[in-house]
Design a protein around this motif. Structure first.
Motif, PDB file in Angstrom:
ATOM      1  N   THR A  53      16.180  36.038  44.236  1.00  0.00           N
ATOM      2  CA  THR A  53      15.011  36.922  44.349  1.00  0.00           C
ATOM      3  C   THR A  53      15.356  38.264  44.991  1.00  0.00           C
ATOM      4  OG1 THR A  53      14.373  36.075  46.541  1.00  0.00           O
ATOM      5  CG2 THR A  53      13.504  34.901  44.606  1.00  0.00           C
ATOM      6  N   ALA A  54      16.640  38.591  45.105  1.00  0.00           N
ATOM      7  CA  ALA A  54      17.043  39.813  45.809  1.00  0.00           C
ATOM      8  C   ALA A  54      16.541  41.052  45.076  1.00  0.00           C
ATOM      9  CB  ALA A  54      18.562  39.874  45.937  1.00  0.00           C
ATOM     10  N   SER A  55      16.195  42.082  45.839  1.00  0.00           N
ATOM     11  CA  SER A  55      15.640  43.292  45.237  1.00  0.00           C
ATOM     12  C   SER A  55      16.718  44.279  44.802  1.00  0.00           C
ATOM     13  CB  SER A  55      14.680  43.980  46.202  1.00  0.00           C
ATOM     14  OG  SER A  55      15.364  44.394  47.363  1.00  0.00           O
ATOM     15  N   ILE A  56      17.981  43.899  44.922  1.00  0.00           N
ATOM     16  CA  ILE A  56      19.066  44.642  44.278  1.00  0.00           C
ATOM     17  C   ILE A  56      19.801  43.658  43.376  1.00  0.00           C
ATOM     18  CG2 ILE A  56      19.373  46.378  46.077  1.00  0.00           C
ATOM     19  CD1 ILE A  56      21.677  44.690  47.171  1.00  0.00           C
ATOM     20  N   LYS A  57      20.211  44.111  42.204  1.00  0.00           N
ATOM     21  CA  LYS A  57      20.766  43.183  41.236  1.00  0.00           C
ATOM     22  C   LYS A  57      22.200  43.521  40.855  1.00  0.00           C
ATOM     23  CE  LYS A  57      18.969  40.358  40.961  1.00  0.00           C
ATOM     24  NZ  LYS A  57      18.316  40.007  42.247  1.00  0.00           N
ATOM     25  N   ARG A  58      22.539  44.797  40.723  1.00  0.00           N
ATOM     26  CA  ARG A  58      23.871  45.166  40.243  1.00  0.00           C
ATOM     27  C   ARG A  58      24.948  44.679  41.207  1.00  0.00           C
ATOM     28  NH1 ARG A  58      23.712  50.937  38.076  1.00  0.00           N
ATOM     29  NH2 ARG A  58      22.379  51.019  39.915  1.00  0.00           N
ATOM     30  N   GLU A  59      24.789  44.968  42.499  1.00  0.00           N
ATOM     31  CA  GLU A  59      25.815  44.581  43.471  1.00  0.00           C
ATOM     32  C   GLU A  59      25.908  43.068  43.607  1.00  0.00           C
ATOM     33  OE1 GLU A  59      25.578  45.073  48.015  1.00  0.00           O
ATOM     34  OE2 GLU A  59      26.872  46.726  47.390  1.00  0.00           O
ATOM     35  N   VAL A  60      24.776  42.373  43.578  1.00  0.00           N
ATOM     36  CA  VAL A  60      24.785  40.915  43.677  1.00  0.00           C
ATOM     37  C   VAL A  60      25.524  40.306  42.487  1.00  0.00           C
ATOM     38  CG1 VAL A  60      23.341  38.844  43.592  1.00  0.00           C
ATOM     39  CG2 VAL A  60      22.707  40.744  45.084  1.00  0.00           C
ATOM     40  N   GLN A  61      25.209  40.780  41.276  1.00  0.00           N
ATOM     41  CA  GLN A  61      25.862  40.232  40.085  1.00  0.00           C
ATOM     42  C   GLN A  61      27.362  40.503  40.102  1.00  0.00           C
ATOM     43  OE1 GLN A  61      23.829  40.614  36.245  1.00  0.00           O
ATOM     44  NE2 GLN A  61      25.741  41.356  35.359  1.00  0.00           N
ATOM     45  N   GLN A  62      27.763  41.705  40.492  1.00  0.00           N
ATOM     46  CA  GLN A  62      29.181  42.030  40.554  1.00  0.00           C
ATOM     47  C   GLN A  62      29.905  41.178  41.586  1.00  0.00           C
ATOM     48  OE1 GLN A  62      29.067  46.252  41.292  1.00  0.00           O
ATOM     49  NE2 GLN A  62      28.850  46.783  39.125  1.00  0.00           N
ATOM     50  N   GLU A  63      29.259  40.935  42.726  1.00  0.00           N
ATOM     51  CA  GLU A  63      29.881  40.125  43.769  1.00  0.00           C
ATOM     52  C   GLU A  63      29.997  38.671  43.332  1.00  0.00           C
ATOM     53  OE1 GLU A  63      31.584  39.288  47.581  1.00  0.00           O
ATOM     54  OE2 GLU A  63      31.435  41.035  46.259  1.00  0.00           O
ATOM     55  N   VAL A  64      28.976  38.149  42.639  1.00  0.00           N
ATOM     56  CA  VAL A  64      29.066  36.784  42.109  1.00  0.00           C
ATOM     57  C   VAL A  64      30.252  36.671  41.157  1.00  0.00           C
ATOM     58  CG1 VAL A  64      27.940  35.115  40.569  1.00  0.00           C
ATOM     59  CG2 VAL A  64      26.636  36.200  42.402  1.00  0.00           C
ATOM     60  N   GLU A  65      30.385  37.614  40.251  1.00  0.00           N
ATOM     61  CA  GLU A  65      31.483  37.570  39.282  1.00  0.00           C
ATOM     62  C   GLU A  65      32.825  37.699  39.980  1.00  0.00           C
ATOM     63  OE1 GLU A  65      30.427  40.641  36.551  1.00  0.00           O
ATOM     64  OE2 GLU A  65      28.885  39.419  35.541  1.00  0.00           O
ATOM     65  N   ARG A  66      32.918  38.552  40.991  1.00  0.00           N
ATOM     66  CA  ARG A  66      34.169  38.701  41.726  1.00  0.00           C
ATOM     67  C   ARG A  66      34.544  37.407  42.430  1.00  0.00           C
ATOM     68  NH1 ARG A  66      36.219  39.111  46.418  1.00  0.00           N
ATOM     69  NH2 ARG A  66      34.211  38.844  47.476  1.00  0.00           N
ATOM     70  N   MET A  67      33.572  36.761  43.050  1.00  0.00           N
ATOM     71  CA  MET A  67      33.851  35.512  43.766  1.00  0.00           C
ATOM     72  C   MET A  67      34.234  34.398  42.800  1.00  0.00           C
ATOM     73  SD  MET A  67      30.805  35.646  46.637  1.00  0.00           S
ATOM     74  CE  MET A  67      31.360  34.179  47.511  1.00  0.00           C
ATOM     75  N   LEU A  68      33.626  34.372  41.631  1.00  0.00           N
ATOM     76  CA  LEU A  68      33.976  33.343  40.655  1.00  0.00           C
ATOM     77  C   LEU A  68      35.367  33.568  40.080  1.00  0.00           C
ATOM     78  CD1 LEU A  68      30.633  32.896  38.687  1.00  0.00           C
ATOM     79  CD2 LEU A  68      31.575  31.418  40.460  1.00  0.00           C
ATOM     80  N   ASP A  69      35.820  34.830  40.060  1.00  0.00           N
ATOM     81  CA  ASP A  69      37.149  35.156  39.546  1.00  0.00           C
ATOM     82  C   ASP A  69      38.254  34.986  40.582  1.00  0.00           C
ATOM     83  OD1 ASP A  69      36.369  35.765  36.956  1.00  0.00           O
ATOM     84  OD2 ASP A  69      35.946  37.867  37.426  1.00  0.00           O
ATOM     85  N   ALA A  70      37.884  34.803  41.847  1.00  0.00           N
ATOM     86  CA  ALA A  70      38.876  34.712  42.917  1.00  0.00           C
ATOM     87  C   ALA A  70      39.765  33.486  42.723  1.00  0.00           C
ATOM     88  CB  ALA A  70      38.173  34.651  44.267  1.00  0.00           C
ATOM     89  N   PRO A  71      41.072  33.583  43.059  1.00  0.00           N
ATOM     90  CA  PRO A  71      41.982  32.436  42.927  1.00  0.00           C
ATOM     91  C   PRO A  71      41.487  31.194  43.655  1.00  0.00           C
ATOM     92  CG  PRO A  71      43.217  34.450  43.365  1.00  0.00           C
ATOM     93  CD  PRO A  71      41.765  34.797  43.516  1.00  0.00           C
ATOM     94  N   SER A  72      40.870  31.369  44.799  1.00  0.00           N
ATOM     95  CA  SER A  72      40.386  30.222  45.573  1.00  0.00           C
ATOM     96  C   SER A  72      39.274  29.473  44.851  1.00  0.00           C
ATOM     97  CB  SER A  72      39.878  30.694  46.936  1.00  0.00           C
ATOM     98  OG  SER A  72      38.812  31.622  46.781  1.00  0.00           O
ATOM     99  N   SER A  73      38.678  30.102  43.850  1.00  0.00           N
ATOM    100  CA  SER A  73      37.561  29.499  43.123  1.00  0.00           C
ATOM    101  C   SER A  73      37.972  28.969  41.758  1.00  0.00           C
ATOM    102  CB  SER A  73      36.443  30.532  42.950  1.00  0.00           C
ATOM    103  OG  SER A  73      35.296  29.963  42.400  1.00  0.00           O
ATOM    104  N   ALA A  74      39.244  29.115  41.410  1.00  0.00           N
ATOM    105  CA  ALA A  74      39.694  28.801  40.054  1.00  0.00           C
ATOM    106  C   ALA A  74      39.518  27.332  39.689  1.00  0.00           C
ATOM    107  CB  ALA A  74      41.159  29.199  39.899  1.00  0.00           C
ATOM    108  N   SER A  75      39.622  26.452  40.658  1.00  0.00           N
ATOM    109  CA  SER A  75      39.540  25.012  40.356  1.00  0.00           C
ATOM    110  C   SER A  75      38.179  24.598  39.823  1.00  0.00           C
ATOM    111  CB  SER A  75      39.876  24.197  41.614  1.00  0.00           C
ATOM    112  OG  SER A  75      38.945  24.482  42.641  1.00  0.00           O
ATOM    113  N   HIS A  76      37.150  25.384  40.104  1.00  0.00           N
ATOM    114  CA  HIS A  76      35.811  25.036  39.645  1.00  0.00           C
ATOM    115  C   HIS A  76      35.537  25.502  38.216  1.00  0.00           C
ATOM    116  CE1 HIS A  76      34.311  23.577  43.529  1.00  0.00           C
ATOM    117  NE2 HIS A  76      34.995  24.560  44.076  1.00  0.00           N
ATOM    118  N   GLY A  77      36.301  26.488  37.730  1.00  0.00           N
ATOM    119  CA  GLY A  77      36.103  26.984  36.382  1.00  0.00           C
ATOM    120  C   GLY A  77      35.025  28.042  36.297  1.00  0.00           C
ATOM    121  N   ARG A  78      35.433  29.304  36.086  1.00  0.00           N
ATOM    122  CA  ARG A  78      34.481  30.411  36.066  1.00  0.00           C
ATOM    123  C   ARG A  78      33.537  30.322  34.883  1.00  0.00           C
ATOM    124  NH1 ARG A  78      33.188  35.116  33.654  1.00  0.00           N
ATOM    125  NH2 ARG A  78      32.750  36.956  34.950  1.00  0.00           N
TER     126      ARG A  78
END
Length: 376
Positions: free
Chosen positions: A93-118
């Motif tokens: 429900t955040a009132s900003i969307k671009r930065e939140v979406q970019q940060e979600v994608e960055r975190m999903l692409d991080a090596p530490s997150s690779a085991s979960h599957g982006r």
């Protein structure tokens, strides 16, 4: 009980039991759905539970997660929920969307997150923003009808699945809102003008009052109160919002200040030049006329019938009851208090065809009308 969309009750988790999160939970509970709550603030969680918004989450699997936390924490909580429950749709429900979406994608692409599957996780996320709220937050101010008739923006990423988008639309509809789909960039550019700039403008105007002596403040009229109503907002929340939408908001501020500087320069000339003022007021009127009308429809003109009302219990209810008895629908109203007097002026907004009927009926019932009806 089933929801507005029909079908069996669904299971939802709301992370963040503040004003918006608790209102979402209450709306879903009212529709018969199973709701769990999570919040890092124990008092917020307790209050939301006492209001009947749901039960504390203890790992139950859900169909939909709504992340209603401050913007600076939103992306982290979204990714956590995508990892923890591998079948649920996650929205926010955040009132900003671009930065939140970019940060979600960055975190999903991080090596530490690779085991979960982006690839699979990003398909289960869709950004959201209900255009509703109040200047002060907290679960104690929540209401299940908070979103009724309001726009609720959805900002799907390029990889979102049809099922995820449908689940997000279901959530919006169950809360009584209207889904509006646009890109994250379009949302942020629009909100910089329609929400974020007005907040900073109200705060800047109210900040000028802090340095004024008390006799000056006694001259404050209803216009000043209207323009500064939202100034009593959460500073930390708005610092998050402003920095999260920095460039669009900076451009909006610069556009506004340019207009005011032009007027200031015209007023400093010798003699003062009125044309810049006239053009600004004229442009403002044109902009105001484009605002959507009642229920988001075409704007319409109203007549204002001002009535003097004693500041006593039951008087406002009596006034509205008398209007109803006259068969007049009050479209809106505004309250203006009289400084130092035990009365106020209630401005009733009615259709032009009803103004004369209402004035006659109220006068016959002993009400004092402050002046002739005016257009709005």
């Amino acid at each position: 009980m089933s929801g507005r969309a029909g079908g069996p009750p669904r299971r939802a988790l709301v992370v963040g039991a503040g004003l918006i999160g608790t209102s979402v939970a209450l709306a879903l509970r009212e529709r018969g759905h199973d709701v769990w709550l999570a919040d890092v603030k124990p008092d917020h969680l307790r209050q939301a539970e006492e209001l009947g918004a749901g039960s504390a989450h203890r790992g139950e699997s859900v169909d939909v997660t709504v992340v209603a936390v401050p913007p600076g924490s939103t992306a982290q909580v979204i990714v956590q929920r995508l990892n923890d429950d591998q079948r649920n749709t996650v929205t926010d429900t955040a009132s900003i969307k671009r930065e939140v979406q970019q940060e979600v994608e960055r975190m999903l692409d991080a090596p530490s997150s690779a085991s979960h599957g982006r690839a699979e996780r990003i398909t289960r996320y869709v950004g959201g923003h209900p255009l509703a709220g109040r200047e002060r937050g907290g679960p104690q101010r929540a209401h299940p009808a908070m979103f009724a008739g309001r726009a609720w923006v959805l900002t799907p990423n390029a990889e979102v699945s049809p099922a995820t988008l449908e689940n997000a639309r279901w959530l919006v509809t169950e809360c009584g809102a209207t889904p509006v789909t646009m890109s994250a960039a379009e949302h942020d550019d629009a909100l910089a003008v329609t929400s974020h700039l007005p907040q900073l403008l109200a705060s800047a105007l109210a900040a000028r009052l802090a340095m004024q002596p008390d006799p000056v403040l006694q001259l404050s009229g209803q216009a000043l109160r209207d323009m500064t109503r939202i100034a009593a907002a959460d500073p930390s929340l708005w610092a998050d919002i402003a920095t999260g939408n920095a460039l669009p908001l900076a451009e909006a501020i610069e556009g506004l200040t340019t207009s005011l500087r032009d007027v200031a320069a015209a007023l400093r000339s010798a003699p003062p030049e009125p044309e810049a003022v006239r053009l600004l007021i004229e442009s403002g009127g044109a902009g105001h006329s484009r605002l959507p009308g009642k229920h988001g429809g075409v704007p319409r003109s109203y007549q204002i019938v001002p009535v003097v009302v004693p500041d006593q219990p039951g008087q406002l209810a009596r006034l509205l009851g008398d209007a109803a008895a006259a068969g007049v629908n009050v479209e809106d109203l505004r309250v203006e208090h009289a400084p130092g007097l035990p009365v106020g002026v209630i401005e009733l907004f009615v259709g032009p065809e009803s103004a004369g009927v209402l004035r006659t009926a109220l006068a016959e019932r002993g009400w004092t009308l402050s002046d002739a009806a005016e257009a709005s």
